[in-house]
Design a protein around this motif. Structure first.
Motif, PDB file in Angstrom:
ATOM      1  N   PHE A 135      37.843 123.655  -2.578  1.00  0.00           N
ATOM      2  CA  PHE A 135      37.446 122.816  -1.450  1.00  0.00           C
ATOM      3  C   PHE A 135      35.935 122.619  -1.402  1.00  0.00           C
ATOM      4  N   VAL A 136      35.191 123.669  -1.768  1.00  0.00           N
ATOM      5  CA  VAL A 136      33.732 123.563  -1.784  1.00  0.00           C
ATOM      6  C   VAL A 136      33.296 122.530  -2.822  1.00  0.00           C
ATOM      7  N   LEU A 137      33.910 122.556  -3.999  1.00  0.00           N
ATOM      8  CA  LEU A 137      33.599 121.571  -5.039  1.00  0.00           C
ATOM      9  C   LEU A 137      33.947 120.161  -4.570  1.00  0.00           C
ATOM     10  N   TRP A 138      35.051 120.034  -3.853  1.00  0.00           N
ATOM     11  CA  TRP A 138      35.439 118.725  -3.320  1.00  0.00           C
ATOM     12  C   TRP A 138      34.376 118.207  -2.349  1.00  0.00           C
ATOM     13  N   LEU A 139      33.871 119.084  -1.487  1.00  0.00           N
ATOM     14  CA  LEU A 139      32.820 118.676  -0.551  1.00  0.00           C
ATOM     15  C   LEU A 139      31.558 118.259  -1.305  1.00  0.00           C
ATOM     16  N   ALA A 140      31.258 118.973  -2.396  1.00  0.00           N
ATOM     17  CA  ALA A 140      30.081 118.641  -3.193  1.00  0.00           C
ATOM     18  C   ALA A 140      30.226 117.264  -3.838  1.00  0.00           C
ATOM     19  N   VAL A 141      31.420 116.991  -4.353  1.00  0.00           N
ATOM     20  CA  VAL A 141      31.678 115.705  -5.009  1.00  0.00           C
ATOM     21  C   VAL A 141      31.627 114.563  -3.999  1.00  0.00           C
ATOM     22  N   LYS A 142      32.126 114.794  -2.804  1.00  0.00           N
ATOM     23  CA  LYS A 142      32.168 113.752  -1.773  1.00  0.00           C
ATOM     24  C   LYS A 142      30.826 113.568  -1.062  1.00  0.00           C
ATOM     25  N   ASN A 143      29.905 114.507  -1.282  1.00  0.00           N
ATOM     26  CA  ASN A 143      28.623 114.459  -0.579  1.00  0.00           C
ATOM     27  C   ASN A 143      27.768 113.278  -1.045  1.00  0.00           C
ATOM     28  N   GLU A 144      26.947 112.783  -0.126  1.00  0.00           N
ATOM     29  CA  GLU A 144      26.074 111.658  -0.461  1.00  0.00           C
ATOM     30  C   GLU A 144      25.097 112.028  -1.578  1.00  0.00           C
ATOM     31  N   LYS A 145      24.581 113.245  -1.523  1.00  0.00           N
ATOM     32  CA  LYS A 145      23.695 113.733  -2.580  1.00  0.00           C
ATOM     33  C   LYS A 145      24.495 114.651  -3.501  1.00  0.00           C
ATOM     34  N   ARG A 146      25.360 114.017  -4.290  1.00  0.00           N
ATOM     35  CA  ARG A 146      26.328 114.755  -5.104  1.00  0.00           C
ATOM     36  C   ARG A 146      25.657 115.698  -6.095  1.00  0.00           C
ATOM     37  N   ILE A 147      24.636 115.242  -6.771  1.00  0.00           N
ATOM     38  CA  ILE A 147      23.982 116.059  -7.800  1.00  0.00           C
ATOM     39  C   ILE A 147      23.384 117.321  -7.195  1.00  0.00           C
ATOM     40  N   VAL A 148      22.682 117.147  -6.078  1.00  0.00           N
ATOM     41  CA  VAL A 148      22.072 118.291  -5.391  1.00  0.00           C
ATOM     42  C   VAL A 148      23.155 119.286  -4.957  1.00  0.00           C
ATOM     43  N   ALA A 149      24.244 118.758  -4.404  1.00  0.00           N
ATOM     44  CA  ALA A 149      25.338 119.618  -3.931  1.00  0.00           C
ATOM     45  C   ALA A 149      25.969 120.389  -5.077  1.00  0.00           C
ATOM     46  N   LEU A 150      26.183 119.729  -6.214  1.00  0.00           N
ATOM     47  CA  LEU A 150      26.779 120.410  -7.372  1.00  0.00           C
ATOM     48  C   LEU A 150      25.834 121.457  -7.941  1.00  0.00           C
ATOM     49  N   ILE A 151      24.532 121.169  -7.926  1.00  0.00           N
ATOM     50  CA  ILE A 151      23.547 122.166  -8.373  1.00  0.00           C
ATOM     51  C   ILE A 151      23.601 123.399  -7.475  1.00  0.00           C
ATOM     52  N   GLN A 152      23.767 123.176  -6.167  1.00  0.00           N
ATOM     53  CA  GLN A 152      23.890 124.305  -5.231  1.00  0.00           C
ATOM     54  C   GLN A 152      25.079 125.191  -5.587  1.00  0.00           C
ATOM     55  N   VAL A 153      26.202 124.571  -5.911  1.00  0.00           N
ATOM     56  CA  VAL A 153      27.405 125.333  -6.254  1.00  0.00           C
ATOM     57  C   VAL A 153      27.185 126.121  -7.539  1.00  0.00           C
ATOM     58  N   VAL A 154      26.564 125.482  -8.544  1.00  0.00           N
ATOM     59  CA  VAL A 154      26.308 126.152  -9.823  1.00  0.00           C
ATOM     60  C   VAL A 154      25.363 127.330  -9.635  1.00  0.00           C
ATOM     61  N   VAL A 155      24.293 127.125  -8.887  1.00  0.00           N
ATOM     62  CA  VAL A 155      23.327 128.207  -8.632  1.00  0.00           C
ATOM     63  C   VAL A 155      23.998 129.351  -7.871  1.00  0.00           C
ATOM     64  N   PHE A 156      24.843 128.998  -6.887  1.00  0.00           N
ATOM     65  CA  PHE A 156      25.565 130.032  -6.137  1.00  0.00           C
ATOM     66  C   PHE A 156      26.427 130.870  -7.075  1.00  0.00           C
TER      67      PHE A 156
END
Length: 510
Positions: free
Chosen positions: A281-302
């Motif tokens: 679900f967190v990845l889904w939120l990252a993909v749907k986010n307006e700033k997708r790249i930033v959100a995906l980087i956050q998930v990877v760093v986490f």
């Protein structure tokens, strides 16, 4: 004359509106107390327990029993519930307040009735009413959870309610991180004299903490710490993705990292599995986010920081690996293999008396069954349910009805002397405690909750997704953990808040 009456009527309506707004603010404040302060309470108490059994087993006998975690938590939950309920009834009866018409009301009402009936017809009524002395999760607590849930579903919230709710959890995260870190590195807080004086301030004269007592956190056990902080991880990680301001993103991300370290140091698998499952679900939120790249980087760093944390902490205690990736991988790279050489005097550990020797029956080897012994417990609970299927045994009475000292207990619970006091599963606990009647009503509430939460998460845009993923995480970790006043009361409030914010007055999803 008619104009005078119109003015009076208009003034009365305006007064009611203002009064409802005012009382809703007070109720919301009380709910925040339950959310943020109740889980933090650690205060020793002595309770007089009247055991329903005549036995020489220490855990099942009556007498004066000590508790550090739940008595005052439950007491505050009850007090807040009573005050909030009185205020809510004043709003409905005297201020033209409305109760939302939704099918969920029937499920809540049916479940409440099932709890009452299961308590009345329980073989252990007093235990079913209050719960075990060190859990306090009986009928009174559950009726409070439902009342708080219902009230939360029927009040108006300020615009920044979700921010207030998440901020209220911050002290819980920070204090527990400090406590569990000290415990993990052998500097337990209960060894400090000032901490002992603080936590035992309300104990009667002559009572004291048991020698060797330790403090893992503000919740009873590592299982609860792990499950609850997995919920915190998902909440703050989702908030970090959804936040617009950079400062808010950073703060939420740091809190998510702190929470994941608490999960790792809790040494319980339930939280780790919850995080793994909820990352979808967190990845889904990252993909749907307006700033997708930033959100995906956050998930990877986490994920990278979490992996590093496992490596560092497992180097200190190899069990960290066992309770995380050890669930999927049998070998533990952080454990040193100890080779045992056979002595010439060992003779393969066999003794010979005569050709016609007498052989003792083979004792089952000590071990842990599937799900850390949970499957073993659930199997016997299902046997108990078959004997009282309609109304069950009453909530939180398992310890007095579970068949202890089974021959297969050693192979599943490490030793046959373990006294099973809880089902390690919220759903099994409801089925056992309230029978099929209560279980069906509870499943209806869960079904409503899951469906509503999934609809919100799939949209992926509203700030409500923070509450939605929190609710889903709580329901998932409940497969492995029981409820307590410090965990269930705050989360049931959040479920009620989610329903209020996401549905209209008729109960339909907006």
């Amino acid at each position: 004359m008619s104009k005078f009456y119109e003015k009076v009527t208009y003034r009365d309506v305006e007064e009611d509106i203002q009064s409802r707004k005012s009382i809703d603010k007070w109720i919301f404040g009380l709910l925040l107390v339950v959310i943020g302060f109740v889980p933090l309470i650690v205060m020793a108490s002595v309770v007089e327990v009247q055991s329903p059994l005549v036995t020489n087993i220490g855990a099942l006998t009556g007498g004066a029993k000590g508790d550090l975690f739940t008595y005052y938590k439950s007491l505050l939950v009850i007090v807040v519930t009573v005050i909030a309920s009185i205020m809510f009834m004043m709003k409905v009866l005297f201020m033209n307040g409305e109760i939302r018409k939704t099918k969920l009301n029937y499920a809540v009402g049916a479940f409440a009735v099932a709890i009452v009936l299961s308590t009345i017809f329980s073989p252990n009524i007093s235990i079913a009413l209050h719960g075990q002395y060190n859990r306090t999760d009986g009928a009174i607590s559950w009726l409070c959870y439902l009342a708080l849930f219902f009230i939360a579903m029927n009040i108006e919230y300020p615009k920044k309610a979700i921010q207030y709710i998440t901020y209220t959890f911050v002290p819980f995260v920070l204090f527990n991180f400090i406590i569990i870190t000290l415990n993990f590195y052998g500097k337990d807080l209960l060894q400090k004299s000032w901490a002992q004086k603080l936590f035992t301030a309300f104990l009667p004269q002559g009572a004291a903490l048991s020698e060797g007592s330790t403090l893992l956190g503000t919740l009873n056990h590592g299982n609860y710490m792990s499950g609850m902080f997995a919920v915190m991880v998902i909440m703050f990680l989702a908030k970090s993705i959804m936040d617009k301001k950079v400062f808010d993103k950073i703060c939420s991300f740091i809190l998510a990292i702190i929470s994941v370290f608490v999960v790792l140091m809790s040494l319980s698998t339930s939280g780790f599995l919850t995080i793994v499952a909820m990352m979808i679900f967190v990845l889904w939120l990252a993909v749907k986010n307006e700033k997708r790249i930033v959100a995906l980087i956050q998930v990877v760093v986490f994920c990278a920081i979490s992996m590093t944390g496992i490596h560092v902490l497992a180097g200190e205690n190899a069990k960290v690996w066992d309770e995380t990736f050890g669930f999927f991988v049998s070998t533990n790279p952080y454990k040193e293999e100890v080779a045992l050489s056979k002595s010439i005097f060992d003779f393969e550990n066999r003794a010979y008396a005569s050709d016609n020797s007498f052989e003792l029956p083979e004792v089952a080897p000590s071990g842990v069954g599937a799900g850390s012994g949970r499957v073993y417990i659930w199997t016997y609970i299902m046997d108990l349910v078959k004997e009282r299927p309609i109304l069950g045994y009453g909530l939180d009475t398992l310890m007095y009805n579970f068949p202890h000292y089974n021959k297969d207990a050693r192979a599943n619970l490490e030793t046959e002397t373990v006294v099973v006091d809880k089902p390690h599963n919220m759903y099994m606990g409801i089925l056992y405690g309230t029978g099929i009647v209560g279980f069906i009503a509870f499943l209806a509430i869960v079904a409503f909750t899951v469906w509503t939460s999934l609809k919100v998460v799939i949209s992926g845009k509203s700030g409500l997704v923070i509450l939605a993923v929190v609710v889903l995480a709580f329901l998932f970790q409940a497969v492995f953990n029981d409820t307590l006043p410090g965990t269930a009361a705050p989360l049931f409030i959040l479920i009620g808040t989610l329903f209020k914010m996401v549905t209209d007055k008729s109960g339909n999803i907006k």
